[in-house]
Design a protein around this motif. Structure first.
Motif, PDB file in Angstrom:
ATOM      1  N   ARG A  97     -75.988  -1.732  16.840  1.00  0.00           N
ATOM      2  CA  ARG A  97     -75.541  -2.156  18.161  1.00  0.00           C
ATOM      3  C   ARG A  97     -74.483  -1.185  18.701  1.00  0.00           C
ATOM      4  O   ARG A  97     -74.496  -0.822  19.870  1.00  0.00           O
ATOM      5  CB  ARG A  97     -74.999  -3.587  18.084  1.00  0.00           C
ATOM      6  CG  ARG A  97     -74.897  -4.250  19.436  1.00  0.00           C
ATOM      7  CD  ARG A  97     -74.712  -5.755  19.332  1.00  0.00           C
ATOM      8  NE  ARG A  97     -73.595  -6.103  18.478  1.00  0.00           N
ATOM      9  CZ  ARG A  97     -73.702  -6.824  17.350  1.00  0.00           C
ATOM     10  NH1 ARG A  97     -74.876  -7.278  16.950  1.00  0.00           N
ATOM     11  NH2 ARG A  97     -72.627  -7.107  16.632  1.00  0.00           N
ATOM     12  N   GLU A  98     -73.589  -0.764  17.781  1.00  0.00           N
ATOM     13  CA  GLU A  98     -72.531   0.154  18.232  1.00  0.00           C
ATOM     14  C   GLU A  98     -73.105   1.510  18.645  1.00  0.00           C
ATOM     15  O   GLU A  98     -72.642   2.115  19.620  1.00  0.00           O
ATOM     16  CB  GLU A  98     -71.466   0.322  17.143  1.00  0.00           C
ATOM     17  CG  GLU A  98     -70.578  -0.909  17.034  1.00  0.00           C
ATOM     18  CD  GLU A  98     -69.444  -0.745  16.028  1.00  0.00           C
ATOM     19  OE1 GLU A  98     -69.162   0.393  15.613  1.00  0.00           O
ATOM     20  OE2 GLU A  98     -68.849  -1.775  15.654  1.00  0.00           O
ATOM     21  N   ARG A 131     -76.132   2.037  19.835  1.00  0.00           N
ATOM     22  CA  ARG A 131     -76.849   1.845  21.103  1.00  0.00           C
ATOM     23  C   ARG A 131     -75.871   1.705  22.259  1.00  0.00           C
ATOM     24  O   ARG A 131     -76.106   2.192  23.362  1.00  0.00           O
ATOM     25  CB  ARG A 131     -77.765   0.622  21.038  1.00  0.00           C
ATOM     26  CG  ARG A 131     -78.978   0.827  20.123  1.00  0.00           C
ATOM     27  CD  ARG A 131     -79.904  -0.368  20.208  1.00  0.00           C
ATOM     28  NE  ARG A 131     -80.382  -0.549  21.563  1.00  0.00           N
ATOM     29  CZ  ARG A 131     -81.626  -0.320  21.976  1.00  0.00           C
ATOM     30  NH1 ARG A 131     -82.537   0.078  21.099  1.00  0.00           N
ATOM     31  NH2 ARG A 131     -81.976  -0.490  23.220  1.00  0.00           N
ATOM     32  N   SER A 132     -74.773   0.994  21.979  1.00  0.00           N
ATOM     33  CA  SER A 132     -73.809   0.800  23.057  1.00  0.00           C
ATOM     34  C   SER A 132     -73.150   2.127  23.413  1.00  0.00           C
ATOM     35  O   SER A 132     -72.854   2.399  24.590  1.00  0.00           O
ATOM     36  CB  SER A 132     -72.820  -0.290  22.655  1.00  0.00           C
ATOM     37  OG  SER A 132     -71.509   0.113  22.876  1.00  0.00           O
ATOM     38  N   SER A 164     -73.331   4.124  27.193  1.00  0.00           N
ATOM     39  CA  SER A 164     -72.180   4.544  27.992  1.00  0.00           C
ATOM     40  C   SER A 164     -72.258   6.041  28.298  1.00  0.00           C
ATOM     41  O   SER A 164     -71.361   6.586  28.936  1.00  0.00           O
ATOM     42  CB  SER A 164     -70.882   4.227  27.249  1.00  0.00           C
ATOM     43  OG  SER A 164     -70.759   5.080  26.124  1.00  0.00           O
ATOM     44  N   CYS A 174     -78.160   6.794  28.384  1.00  0.00           N
ATOM     45  CA  CYS A 174     -78.443   5.433  28.845  1.00  0.00           C
ATOM     46  C   CYS A 174     -79.920   5.232  29.157  1.00  0.00           C
ATOM     47  O   CYS A 174     -80.443   4.130  29.016  1.00  0.00           O
ATOM     48  CB  CYS A 174     -77.550   5.042  30.000  1.00  0.00           C
ATOM     49  SG  CYS A 174     -77.753   6.061  31.432  1.00  0.00           S
ATOM     50  N   GLN A 176     -81.330   1.598  28.089  1.00  0.00           N
ATOM     51  CA  GLN A 176     -81.359   0.573  29.129  1.00  0.00           C
ATOM     52  C   GLN A 176     -82.791   0.357  29.596  1.00  0.00           C
ATOM     53  O   GLN A 176     -83.472   1.317  29.965  1.00  0.00           O
ATOM     54  CB  GLN A 176     -80.455   0.974  30.292  1.00  0.00           C
ATOM     55  CG  GLN A 176     -78.990   0.838  29.918  1.00  0.00           C
ATOM     56  CD  GLN A 176     -78.058   1.316  31.005  1.00  0.00           C
ATOM     57  OE1 GLN A 176     -78.505   1.762  32.060  1.00  0.00           O
ATOM     58  NE2 GLN A 176     -76.767   1.223  30.748  1.00  0.00           N
TER      59      GLN A 176
END
Lengths: 549, 549
Positions: free
Chosen positions: B165-166, B168-169, B173, B178, B182
């Protein structure tokens, strides 16, 4: 600023020798109004000369007669009224005068007055040994009375033209007087992306070109009209546009609501292409609501929108349809189903066109006028209660005031809600039941304005039944509609058919009817979830015989 | 913020034992991209194990091979790339990596690293007597190198899901990353009274309902499409709308430009009435430019305007027509003569629909893409010069970036000039000569995009002749058009006929042609009063045989 009704009279007062008669009659001439001198009326009433009244019965008797004369004059046509020099010393006269219109007090120095009055010997108050002292004393004694006038104009040195200009300029600065001196009334409308003006005058079509000049000389434009209106006003519109550099072409559509169709629109596209109207061109819609709606839709969609001016020639179009930017044509399955919101660049209202309207159509337009007054303007309502006869007689100042004030009221709602999603619903007052009756009756039997009148009466009764207003509020609405010669009951119409028509409105089927209702004259509120039975009752009553109200 | 092209790769770096392989391959799986470990590529290139390279030829030899491996990987498909722990100590590698995409550095404490690496014995750098000290020394020595990474993610305590998750996040950003994480790219368009979004995704039509829900469940709407597109995507659109509470009805119009008429519009009004679409309803325009134009005009004028979404399925419609609010139909005497400015409530671009396009139509759409790049975005132009093959192969990230960036460029002009009275004229680059050629050739011979391509080449030469740009600027435009398989000369077309067609433009007749011209890639200026002879020369050259350029 709200428009005020036109003055009933313009008063010229002031001390003797200040030139009331001379200047008053010049002012009257320039305003095309009759000139009345209350001294003449007093002599008529008494059957003798003023100096004889003074000599035989004294000043008090003269003052009584003067007040009677004022009342008599104010019952007559609008006029410029010169009063006696002492008229304003009586509070009763001041009230009468100030309620009717602006008061101009002419002034002069004592020496000027003595010089001017010295040549005559009939002035009863100056038959003394020392006239200059007497003048000074009287001037001082009357200073307070004259101070109540709205305007003061000195006549000591002024040439006649200067005095006239000053009197007219005083009137132009007065809310009621300006209708008398300004050639146009302009009502601004701010909607959508910009502001446009509604220009009103009794002969506005002849000034059309000056109000709406082309950006570039030689630009082509189309004047859309119908056969009847085109015959009456087509030439003068073409001339006025041609004079300022437009190259206008007349595009005539057939008369009548039946031609408010996509087919007519398509025909007009062809006409615009043939006339060579390009993106810099314009459409002028000369006619009633049908012409305005069709031509407006064409202007909104030709080359993605070209300039467009409304030239409404019916009362209904002048007070309602021409302001607001709703343009549309009918579809076989629904009125105004194909349309747009497209604000005109200008609205030019020639109030003189109303003389060509059949009386029934004029009265139908009055239904919307009365509706506007009921929901938004108690002063207009009271004016109509008092002066409807003037409007119906098409007195030009009464018409200009009423039409302009209606445009202002319509603009007020449009500006707040340009896309008709909120407060503009208030304009629908009388229309829910009105539309149902119209559909049940057929247009040949009940015109739109007549249906709206019955609808207003019925919806007023709904407000009463819901405890929202008192009986007097209902009574005044009905009385004014009746005074306008509009129906408030329609015994010939089948209530069941009207109820069916009303129920076809989906909102009613869903039991969630929103109805604008009037709690008091000059106010409106939108009531949510009015029960269908309440409406059915009002509708049934509207289709019944009138009973004592 | 401008959109940037998608990352060519995502790099996972970090010290040994920080979990590069495990976490990198999980990230690759979640992004549906291949996973590559440069250590494997090095061993492939060298034909031996890394520990043998170190033992036999030393670290420097390994580092050379590692750089070669990186270059090789970046020539391949877009992927998640794990590097060796020391890759970032070489400035050359850092440059390669940062130019290609975001770099994520995984981190762990020395103890964690010792614990994790203790189980294995192939790590050449840790074959020492005191591994923990060696780890600490190496970590300190590499701190500066790792600091060049774009993101840091600790793997000490984190569960695998948390680490994923980190990562991908972190990508989300990053301007280039992205696009990888996204699901939708959203481009806002501020025009007219409000803002609307262009939503892009490879399978956006299946999310249509979620993006455009009804205000009230059970609301009726129409999906306007043509026969071909309706067959391909009609069902999925109806399903997606139905799932969120719309009651959608398909309204199919015949294929082709010939049906962009008032007759089709009238047929659609009937269809909307029959489908019971009311003022709260909506029109979804599913198809190319013709469907968007016709359905948009219907939405703009049905019940004075109802909600309207563009679902463009051709490249031309996606990058151009669907943004900007121009809706129209043709009149026998002129294209788009009947129309309006009416902004959609949303644009949903399913880039996956492009696979159904004939190749010629895709290339035609590219003419407008290249035009946008030429007049407004040198970075997009350079991206196309390098990566056009990816776009033509419909690589989904390349398509999403190019289409979204084009919508953004179009929106930029539309926002400044919603009614096409000023800067929007720049979008006409290539179209003056292009339209003339199109009209002279007939649509069957030269499609719009092809005509625009020839027009761009010709108008680029006009700028050169006027001394506005250098030859390199012209050459790059022509080269990119040719790379896209578009014509830049049309020897088959009669130059005289094209010149006649061009002169029918009134502005040229008046000798006052305004022509948008390009002084350098990424810029445009509107040149006033371009002489007709200059245009005639460029047109004649466009209709001649190409000669050495």
């Amino acid at each position: 600023m709200d428009l005020l009704p036109p003055a009933r009279a313009v008063f010229i007062t002031g001390f003797m020798g200040t030139g009331k008669t001379t200047n008053g009659s010049r002012l009257a001439g320039s305003l095309r109004l009759p000139f009345v001198d209350t001294d003449d009326v007093v002599e008529d009433l008494a059957g003798r000369k003023i100096k004889d009244i003074f000599a035989e019965d004294g000043e008090e008797c003269f003052r009584e007669l003067e007040t009677e004369a004022l009342r008599k004059v104010l019952r007559g046509p609008r006029s410029v009224v010169a009063t006696g020099g002492g008229a304003m010393t009586r509070p009763e006269n001041v009230s009468l005068m100030k309620a009717a219109g602006p008061v101009i007090c002419l002034e002069a120095r004592a020496e000027t007055i003595q010089h001017r009055t010295g040549r005559r010997c009939e002035r009863p108050l100056l038959l003394t040994s020392s006239p200059l002292d007497t003048i000074r004393e009287l001037l001082a004694a009357r200073a307070e009375a004259y101070a109540q006038a709205d305007f003061r104009v000195s006549t000591d040195h002024g040439e006649r033209e200067t005095i006239l200009r000053e009197m007219r300029s005083a009137l132009g600065s007065d809310a009621r007087g300006c209708l008398l001196v300004q050639p146009f009334t302009r009502v601004p409308v701010c909607a959508g992306n910009g502001e446009y003006g509604v220009h009103l005058a009794p002969d506005a079509l002849r000034s059309l070109g000056r109000l709406c000049p082309p950006l570039v000389a030689g630009t082509r434009c189309a004047v859309v009209t119908n056969e009847t209106v085109g015959r009456l006003f087509g030439e003068r519109v073409l001339e006025s546009l041609h004079a300022v550099g437009w190259e206008p072409r007349l595009a005539t559509i057939p008369d009548g609501e039946a031609h408010k169709t996509l087919k007519t629109v398509s025909m007009l596209y062809d006409a615009l292409v043939d006339a060579g109207v390009d993106a810099g061109g314009a459409v002028f819609a000369l006619g009633g609501g049908v012409v305005g709606d069709v031509a407006g839709f064409v202007a909104a969609t030709y080359r993605r929108g070209i300039r467009f001016a409304q030239l409404p020639t019916t009362l209904l179009a002048q007070v309602d349809a021409s302001v607001g930017g709703k343009v549309a044509v009918d579809h076989p399955k629904g009125k105004n189903l194909i349309g747009a919101f497209y604000q005109p660049s200008a609205v030019v209202v020639d109030t003189g066109t109303l003389v060509t309207l059949p009386e029934r159509e004029l009265r139908c337009g009055l239904a919307e006028v009365i509706k506007h007054a009921i929901i938004a303007d108690v002063a207009l309502f009271e004016y109509l209660e008092e002066n409807l006869h003037e409007f119906v007689a098409l007195d030009c100042l009464a018409v200009r005031y009423v039409v302009a004030r209606n445009c202002q009221i319509k603009a007020h709602f449009v500006e707040q809600d340009p896309f008709d999603r909120g407060v503009r619903a208030a304009l629908n007052y009388g229309h829910t039941i009105g539309h149902a009756l119209e559909r049940a009756a057929g247009d040949w039997q009940l015109h739109h304005g007549e249906a709206v009148a019955v609808g207003i009466a019925a919806e007023a009764r709904v407000a009463l039944e819901l405890g929202l207003c008192d009986a007097e509020t209902v009574h005044r609405q009905i009385a004014l509609l009746e005074q306008a010669g509009l129906p408030t009951y329609v015994p010939g119409i089948d209530a069941d058919a009207a109820w069916t028509a009303l129920q076809q409105d989906k909102k009613i089927a869903a039991g969630a009817l929103r109805l604008p209702l009037v709690p008091r004259i000059g106010a409106v509120e939108v009531r949510e979830r009015v029960a269908p039975e309440t409406l059915l009752g009002a509708l049934t009553m509207a289709c019944g015989e009138p009973h004592g109200s």
